[in-house]
Design a protein around this motif. Structure first.
Motif, PDB file in Angstrom:
ATOM      1  N   ARG A 165      43.202  21.146  57.056  1.00  0.00           N
ATOM      2  CA  ARG A 165      42.965  21.470  56.271  1.00  0.00           C
ATOM      3  C   ARG A 165      42.172  20.224  55.628  1.00  0.00           C
ATOM      4  O   ARG A 165      41.738  20.477  54.558  1.00  0.00           O
ATOM      5  CB  ARG A 165      44.575  20.621  56.393  1.00  0.00           C
ATOM      6  N   GLU A 166      41.743  19.491  56.372  1.00  0.00           N
ATOM      7  CA  GLU A 166      40.983  18.541  55.976  1.00  0.00           C
ATOM      8  C   GLU A 166      39.267  19.382  55.849  1.00  0.00           C
ATOM      9  O   GLU A 166      38.779  19.386  54.454  1.00  0.00           O
ATOM     10  CB  GLU A 166      40.526  17.312  57.272  1.00  0.00           C
ATOM     11  N   SER A 167      39.280  20.381  56.766  1.00  0.00           N
ATOM     12  CA  SER A 167      38.012  21.075  57.126  1.00  0.00           C
ATOM     13  C   SER A 167      37.869  21.453  55.815  1.00  0.00           C
ATOM     14  O   SER A 167      36.784  22.441  54.638  1.00  0.00           O
ATOM     15  CB  SER A 167      37.770  21.846  57.871  1.00  0.00           C
ATOM     16  N   VAL A 168      39.441  22.852  55.178  1.00  0.00           N
ATOM     17  CA  VAL A 168      38.994  23.574  54.128  1.00  0.00           C
ATOM     18  C   VAL A 168      38.636  22.777  52.493  1.00  0.00           C
ATOM     19  O   VAL A 168      38.339  23.169  51.944  1.00  0.00           O
ATOM     20  CB  VAL A 168      40.845  23.920  54.105  1.00  0.00           C
ATOM     21  N   ILE A 169      39.736  21.760  52.840  1.00  0.00           N
ATOM     22  CA  ILE A 169      39.432  19.960  51.563  1.00  0.00           C
ATOM     23  C   ILE A 169      37.629  20.228  51.583  1.00  0.00           C
ATOM     24  O   ILE A 169      36.656  20.358  50.362  1.00  0.00           O
ATOM     25  CB  ILE A 169      39.707  19.427  51.143  1.00  0.00           C
ATOM     26  N   LEU A 181      44.170  30.314  55.789  1.00  0.00           N
ATOM     27  CA  LEU A 181      43.790  29.345  54.102  1.00  0.00           C
ATOM     28  C   LEU A 181      45.589  29.054  53.730  1.00  0.00           C
ATOM     29  O   LEU A 181      45.928  27.821  53.088  1.00  0.00           O
ATOM     30  CB  LEU A 181      43.004  29.612  54.135  1.00  0.00           C
ATOM     31  N   PHE A 182      45.975  30.202  52.991  1.00  0.00           N
ATOM     32  CA  PHE A 182      47.043  30.325  51.973  1.00  0.00           C
ATOM     33  C   PHE A 182      47.942  29.613  53.335  1.00  0.00           C
ATOM     34  O   PHE A 182      49.438  30.053  52.063  1.00  0.00           O
ATOM     35  CB  PHE A 182      47.281  31.154  51.762  1.00  0.00           C
ATOM     36  N   ARG A 183      48.233  29.361  54.160  1.00  0.00           N
ATOM     37  CA  ARG A 183      49.410  28.893  55.008  1.00  0.00           C
ATOM     38  C   ARG A 183      49.012  26.992  55.492  1.00  0.00           C
ATOM     39  O   ARG A 183      50.290  26.614  54.575  1.00  0.00           O
ATOM     40  CB  ARG A 183      49.398  29.385  56.361  1.00  0.00           C
ATOM     41  N   LEU A 184      48.240  27.347  54.376  1.00  0.00           N
ATOM     42  CA  LEU A 184      47.661  25.527  54.423  1.00  0.00           C
ATOM     43  C   LEU A 184      47.894  24.969  53.113  1.00  0.00           C
ATOM     44  O   LEU A 184      48.048  23.935  52.879  1.00  0.00           O
ATOM     45  CB  LEU A 184      46.034  25.246  54.857  1.00  0.00           C
ATOM     46  N   PHE A 185      47.612  25.500  52.226  1.00  0.00           N
ATOM     47  CA  PHE A 185      47.818  25.602  50.425  1.00  0.00           C
ATOM     48  C   PHE A 185      48.695  26.090  50.134  1.00  0.00           C
ATOM     49  O   PHE A 185      47.909  27.796  50.094  1.00  0.00           O
ATOM     50  CB  PHE A 185      46.097  26.025  49.900  1.00  0.00           C
ATOM     51  N   PRO A 186      48.929  26.696  48.944  1.00  0.00           N
ATOM     52  CA  PRO A 186      49.475  27.950  48.496  1.00  0.00           C
ATOM     53  C   PRO A 186      49.089  28.803  47.168  1.00  0.00           C
ATOM     54  O   PRO A 186      49.525  29.518  47.346  1.00  0.00           O
ATOM     55  CB  PRO A 186      50.709  26.749  47.468  1.00  0.00           C
ATOM     56  N   GLY A 187      47.603  28.035  47.054  1.00  0.00           N
ATOM     57  CA  GLY A 187      46.599  28.793  46.063  1.00  0.00           C
ATOM     58  C   GLY A 187      45.285  28.484  45.934  1.00  0.00           C
ATOM     59  O   GLY A 187      44.914  26.769  46.137  1.00  0.00           O
ATOM     60  N   LYS A 188      44.671  29.090  45.357  1.00  0.00           N
ATOM     61  CA  LYS A 188      43.653  28.930  45.301  1.00  0.00           C
ATOM     62  C   LYS A 188      43.559  27.434  44.103  1.00  0.00           C
ATOM     63  O   LYS A 188      42.675  26.133  43.973  1.00  0.00           O
ATOM     64  CB  LYS A 188      42.925  29.646  44.426  1.00  0.00           C
ATOM     65  N   LYS A 189      44.478  27.459  43.307  1.00  0.00           N
ATOM     66  CA  LYS A 189      44.807  26.328  42.024  1.00  0.00           C
ATOM     67  C   LYS A 189      45.155  24.506  43.378  1.00  0.00           C
ATOM     68  O   LYS A 189      44.064  23.641  42.484  1.00  0.00           O
ATOM     69  CB  LYS A 189      45.805  26.301  41.383  1.00  0.00           C
ATOM     70  N   ALA A 190      45.703  24.920  43.916  1.00  0.00           N
ATOM     71  CA  ALA A 190      46.113  23.773  44.846  1.00  0.00           C
ATOM     72  C   ALA A 190      44.546  23.675  45.974  1.00  0.00           C
ATOM     73  O   ALA A 190      44.216  22.263  46.160  1.00  0.00           O
ATOM     74  CB  ALA A 190      47.648  23.934  45.741  1.00  0.00           C
ATOM     75  N   ILE A 191      44.346  24.455  46.219  1.00  0.00           N
ATOM     76  CA  ILE A 191      42.895  24.182  47.080  1.00  0.00           C
ATOM     77  C   ILE A 191      41.496  23.063  46.199  1.00  0.00           C
ATOM     78  O   ILE A 191      41.009  21.886  46.372  1.00  0.00           O
ATOM     79  CB  ILE A 191      42.497  25.460  47.655  1.00  0.00           C
ATOM     80  N   PHE A 192      41.790  23.369  44.807  1.00  0.00           N
ATOM     81  CA  PHE A 192      40.588  23.122  43.336  1.00  0.00           C
ATOM     82  C   PHE A 192      41.100  21.216  43.301  1.00  0.00           C
ATOM     83  O   PHE A 192      40.281  20.600  43.252  1.00  0.00           O
ATOM     84  CB  PHE A 192      40.429  24.050  42.946  1.00  0.00           C
ATOM     85  N   ALA A 193      42.560  21.697  43.063  1.00  0.00           N
ATOM     86  CA  ALA A 193      43.255  20.751  43.722  1.00  0.00           C
ATOM     87  C   ALA A 193      42.834  18.884  44.352  1.00  0.00           C
ATOM     88  O   ALA A 193      42.550  17.907  43.860  1.00  0.00           O
ATOM     89  CB  ALA A 193      44.884  20.221  42.862  1.00  0.00           C
ATOM     90  N   ARG A 233      41.334  23.273  70.178  1.00  0.00           N
ATOM     91  CA  ARG A 233      42.022  23.440  69.049  1.00  0.00           C
ATOM     92  C   ARG A 233      42.535  22.637  67.814  1.00  0.00           C
ATOM     93  O   ARG A 233      41.980  21.348  68.129  1.00  0.00           O
ATOM     94  CB  ARG A 233      43.117  24.039  69.177  1.00  0.00           C
ATOM     95  N   MET A 234      42.232  22.928  66.905  1.00  0.00           N
ATOM     96  CA  MET A 234      42.045  21.531  65.394  1.00  0.00           C
ATOM     97  C   MET A 234      43.990  21.947  64.943  1.00  0.00           C
ATOM     98  O   MET A 234      44.276  22.856  64.686  1.00  0.00           O
ATOM     99  CB  MET A 234      41.315  22.058  63.877  1.00  0.00           C
ATOM    100  N   SER A 235      44.225  20.554  64.792  1.00  0.00           N
ATOM    101  CA  SER A 235      45.622  20.638  63.834  1.00  0.00           C
ATOM    102  C   SER A 235      45.638  21.389  63.181  1.00  0.00           C
ATOM    103  O   SER A 235      44.328  21.218  62.356  1.00  0.00           O
ATOM    104  CB  SER A 235      45.389  19.594  64.514  1.00  0.00           C
TER     105      SER A 235
END
Length: 189
Positions: free
Chosen positions: A10-14, A45-57, A3-5
């Motif tokens: 989060r790094e995988s999502v980025i 995904l939204f537990r790791l980032f608050p929204g799409k803008k945060a992911i893009f940033a 299992r990933m932490s």
């Protein structure tokens, strides 16, 4: 199965976001596509980032951070022309080996302009702060000369533009550029 932490996820999502946004931009990319690429659900995904803008940033700023790190490593212990050539070579290698970096940079500039036009200045402020870190990264190795720093970054933007437009290495538009700046072939989309 290991299992990933949350930080590894989060790094995988980025990384997945860079790949997706680089190809389709902010408005053309769904969070569902990012979640699928990573192999997680959208709610996760939204537990790791608050929204799409945060992911893009996060993706945009990661590209700037990666570029800074590569330039810092290239210039380590060097000054002046040696640093300039080492950083130029490292940047061209980055764009050649990781074309998504250039594509993400271009998508970032477009998205900043769109956000600014709508009155959303927070994203632009974050990207401008990242750009100033990049400026500082090249400034000292180039002898803390404002003109040399500006020229180096201007050439970098020209390389970005010519490469994004698909000019082949032998095209006349590359004449006068430092030889390593000629990126062979078109960057894949």
């Amino acid at each position: 199965m290991v299992r990933m932490s949350a930080e590894e996820r989060r790094e995988s999502v980025i990384r997945a976001a860079i790949a997706e946004f680089a190809q389709r931009g902010y408005f053309g990319t769904s969070t569902e596509a990012i979640a699928q690429r990573v192999g997680v659900s959208q709610p996760y995904l939204f537990r790791l980032f608050p929204g799409k803008k945060a992911i893009f940033a996060a993706a945009s700023l990661r590209c700037i951070e990666d570029t800074c790190r590569i330039l810092e490593d290239a210039a380590e212990g060097l000054e002046g022309d040696e640093a300039r050539h080492a950083m130029a070579n490292a940047y061209v290698r980055l764009l050649t080996e990781h074309p998504e970096t250039l594509q993400m940079q271009m998508q970032t500039y477009i998205t900043v302009a769109a956000a600014e036009a709508e009155g959303d200045h927070a994203f632009g402020e974050a990207v401008r702060a990242g750009w100033m870190k990049l400026w500082g990264t090249v400034h000292l190795p180039l002898g803390a000369d404002v003109s040399d720093t500006t020229t180096f970054l201007a050439y970098g933007m020209l390389i970005n533009t010519l490469t994004a437009m698909g000019f082949p290495a032998e095209h006349q538009v590359w004449q006068g550029m430092y030889p390593s700046a000629r990126i062979t072939g078109r960057l894949e989309k």
